[in-house]
Every structure is written in structure tokens, then in C-alpha cells.
Design a protein around this motif. Structure first.
Motif, mmCIF file in Angstrom:
data_model
loop_
_atom_site.group_PDB
_atom_site.id
_atom_site.type_symbol
_atom_site.label_atom_id
_atom_site.label_comp_id
_atom_site.label_asym_id
_atom_site.label_seq_id
_atom_site.Cartn_x
_atom_site.Cartn_y
_atom_site.Cartn_z
ATOM 1 N N ARG A 14 0.894 -1.160 0.000
ATOM 2 C CA ARG A 14 0.000 0.000 0.000
ATOM 3 C C ARG A 14 0.926 1.201 0.000
ATOM 4 N N ASP A 37 -12.523 -8.617 0.455
ATOM 5 C CA ASP A 37 -13.659 -7.928 1.084
ATOM 6 C C ASP A 37 -14.903 -7.923 0.188
ATOM 7 N N GLU A 57 -15.906 -7.859 10.483
ATOM 8 C CA GLU A 57 -14.849 -6.986 11.029
ATOM 9 C C GLU A 57 -15.381 -5.587 11.382
ATOM 10 N N ARG A 93 -6.595 -14.511 4.075
ATOM 11 C CA ARG A 93 -5.985 -13.980 2.842
ATOM 12 C C ARG A 93 -5.102 -15.013 2.142
HETATM 13 O O1 F6P Z 1 -8.751 -5.335 2.401
HETATM 14 C C1 F6P Z 1 -8.316 -6.610 2.720
HETATM 15 C C2 F6P Z 1 -8.082 -6.738 4.204
HETATM 16 O O2 F6P Z 1 -7.669 -8.070 4.471
HETATM 17 C C3 F6P Z 1 -9.271 -6.348 5.093
HETATM 18 O O3 F6P Z 1 -10.252 -7.340 5.162
HETATM 19 C C4 F6P Z 1 -8.578 -6.076 6.389
HETATM 20 O O4 F6P Z 1 -9.308 -5.154 7.165
HETATM 21 C C5 F6P Z 1 -7.283 -5.455 5.951
HETATM 22 O O5 F6P Z 1 -7.053 -5.861 4.615
HETATM 23 C C6 F6P Z 1 -6.102 -5.864 6.784
HETATM 24 O O6 F6P Z 1 -5.030 -5.116 6.367
HETATM 25 P P1 F6P Z 1 -3.523 -5.460 6.758
HETATM 26 O O7 F6P Z 1 -3.111 -6.661 5.987
HETATM 27 O O8 F6P Z 1 -2.770 -4.240 6.381
HETATM 28 O O9 F6P Z 1 -3.519 -5.733 8.230
#
Ligand code: F6P
Length: 322
Positions: free
Chosen positions: A72, A128, A223, A254
């Protein structure tokens, strides 16, 4: 020979590797030279751009995550870094990009396109499933299957010990993962940010179920209302009279081998994206809905709020009608 690149931006999903594999193979078939941009927009800025070939994508179709990494990028929000990214693409003669990411990634790409004329086609990729304009985002099916396995396992211990489990899924502000998981795992309760709820409404019914022999409960919580998990677990103990535990599924959602459906969708999304760029579509996103694939503008996809499917919402209501 024209050059084309692919990158992954934002949260990785299972399905990105099959997409990367097909990207290389389909590009070559179409007479293009494929490139990887490693590490998302960060890699564009840092010139982590490499030509790719068949051997780079051998043996990745069954792997979760992304071989070319993701990030990101805060820097990409700044004009000077976008100019650096454009200069790097020029070094490799690349003016077409396939972007696997979410709506934030597409908004960033749209700005880049308007400033520097780099054509792109977005492929909605987020577990999501919260992108407006498409009913399916790459990776969702694998995430749902991971959640299903997790809930099946939790059920084993919940039923053995006679407990209520409050199970938290990912999804940010979107309740899709929680809702579909609750429906397909036979949960007794599902709470999502899109639907207001009052625990009180379930009290009589749940107490009666216990009197009639129910030994355990499965509650799936999105969430977006994770702050309430503690309160819900306590409610099970105090009002329903059953010991409770909270289980946060977290980042396991994920990962995992991409399902057949995600491999197939990866294949189709990528073919559509490359076709769009070859047909000189400059800045669009490939969407998938009941009537098949279509191309949508950023305005239709990334500047509107997604809405949960009405039939799913109706099923949730039916499931919980007390
Ligand atoms: O957008 C995908 C996601 O897995 C969301 O479901 C979750 O809130 C977020 O990313 C978690 O982000 P990170 O991997 O930065 O903790």
C-alpha cells in the motif's frame, strides 16, 4: 513489439498468482512483451520492473499470495513520485498496465493516467468483495473456503464443549464474507455493519433452543463491528447462559491455495483486461456481474459505495427471523 506490465496493489488475495501466470502467457500469445512490476506502486517508483517469461510463472498457479509482491503505497499519492514512476515506465517502453487491486488502487491509477497517459485496466481483487460495479472480486471464493474450513473446525470444539463461539471475519466495513459464511456454515447468528441489530431480539428464541437441547452456538461477526465481539460473547454468557469464546480468524483468510473458481476467474479477468488495453480502452476496470463481464469507468467503480446483494440480505433476514 509492445510492452505491457502487471502489478498488485493493496491486500493480496489468492488468485493473484494464477492471474500473473495467465498474464504472461496471454500477453505473449497476443504479441506483447510482458513485464512484472514488483511490490505494487512502490515498485513503480523504485523501478522494480523486470521483463517476464514462461519460466517465471511455472509452478505458481496453485500458490496463494503474489509472486510479484504487493504494497500500500503512500508515496504514489504524491505527484513527484508519480512522475518518477512514469520515468521508470518510459525506461522500459511500457505504456499499458494491468492492475490487480481494490478501489483505492484504481483511484490512484486514474490520477496517474490523467497526468501521464499510462493506459490501465483494473481487475477487482480483494477478499472484502466491497467494490461497487462488480459482484465478484478475485480472491473472494478462496477466502470463503478458508473461512468455511475454520468454522467447521471451530464447530468441532464448540459442540464438544457446549460453547458459543463469536467468530470474527475480515471485510473492513463490508459484511459480505461474514454473511455468506454464516449462511453456508449454518450459523445461528450473523451480525454485519449493513444491518442494525438488537441482541435482545434473539434472547427468547436462543434460550428456548437451549431448553430444547441445543448445546452450542456459532455467531459470525463482520470486522466492521468487531468492537462489539466482547459484548456479544458476554451476552451469550449472561443472557443465554452458555459459556462463550471469541475467535478472530485474521490473516489466514488472505491465504491458501486458490480455488478452482478463483483460478478460472483469474484467467477470464486477465484475458478481458489485456483485450481492453489492446482495443485502446485507456482507463477501465473489468467487472463481473450476472450478465457476464463488462468494462466500467472509475466513476462507476471506485467513486460509489458498494451495496450488498438484496437476495443475500433477504436470506440473512430469513435466517435470523425469530
Ligand atoms: O482489504 C483486505 C483486508 O484483508 C481487510 O479485510 C482487512 O481489514 C485489511 O485488509 C487488513 O489489512 P492489513 O493486511 O494491512 O492488516
Amino acid at each position: 513489439m509492445k510492452n505491457i506490465a502487471i502489478l498488485c496493489s493493496g491486500g493480496d488475495v489468492s488468485g493473484m498468482n494464477p492471474a500473473i501466470k495467465h498474464f504472461v502467457e496471454y500477453s505473449i500469445k497476443k504479441g506483447l512483451t510482458p513485464f512484472f512490476v514488483y511490490n505494487g506502486y512502490e515498485g513503480l517508483i523504485d523501478n522494480k520492473i523486470m521483463q517476464a517469461n514462461y519460466e517465471d510463472v511455472a509452478g505458481i498457479i496453485n500458490k496463494g499470495g503474489t509472486k510479484i509482491f504487493s504494497s500500500r503505497s503512500k508515496r504514489f499519492m504524491q505527484k513527484e513520485y508519480r512522475a518518477q514512476a512514469k520515468a521508470n515506465l518510459d525506461k522500459h517502453n511500457i505504456d499499458m498496465l494491468v492492475v490487480l487491486g481494490g478501489d483505492g488502487s484504481f483511484r490512484g491509477m486514474e490520477v496517474f493516467y490523467k497526468e501521464h497517459g499510462i493506459k490501465f485496466c483494473g481487475i477487482p481483487s480483494t477478499i472484502d468483495n466491497d467494490i461497487a460495479g462488480t459482484s465478484y472480486c478475485l480472491g473472494v471464493d478462496t477466502a470463503l473456503n478458508v473461512i468455511r474450513n475454520a468454522i467447521d473446525s471451530i464447530r468441532d470444539t464448540a459442540s464438544s464443549f457446549g460453547r458459543a463461539f463469536v467468530i470474527e471475519t475480515m471485510g473492513r466495513e463490508c459484511g459480505y464474507l461474514a454473511l455468506v459464511s454464516a449462511l453456508t456454515s449454518g450459523a445461528e447468528l450473523c451480525l454485519i455493519p449493513e444491518v442494525p441489530y438488537r441482541l435482545q431480539n434473539y434472547e427468547n428464541n436462543f434460550q428456548k433452543q437451549i431448553q430444547n437441547g441445543r448445546r452450542y452456538f456459532i455467531a459470525v461477526i463482520a470486522e466492521g463491528i468487531a468492537d462489539e465481539s466482547q459484548k456479544i460473547a458476554q451476552w451469550f454468557e449472561e443472557k443465554i447462559g452458555i459459556e462463550s469464546r471469541i475467535s478472530i480468524l485474521g490473516h489466514i483468510q488472505r491465504g491458501g491455495n486458490p480455488t478452482v473458481y478463483d483460478r478460472l476467474m483469474a484467467y477470464k479477468f486477465v484475458s478481458h483486461a489485456i483485450d481492453a488495453l489492446l482495443n485502446n480502452q485507456t482507463n477501465s476496470v473489468v467487472c463481473f456481474n450476472e450478465d457476464g463481464f463488462s468494462y466500467k469507468s472509475i466513476d462507476e467503480v471506485a467513486k460509489r459505495k458498494y451495496r450488498l446483494d438484496n437476495t443475500l440480505l433477504k436470506s440473512l433476514k430469513e435466517m435470523q427471523d425469530v
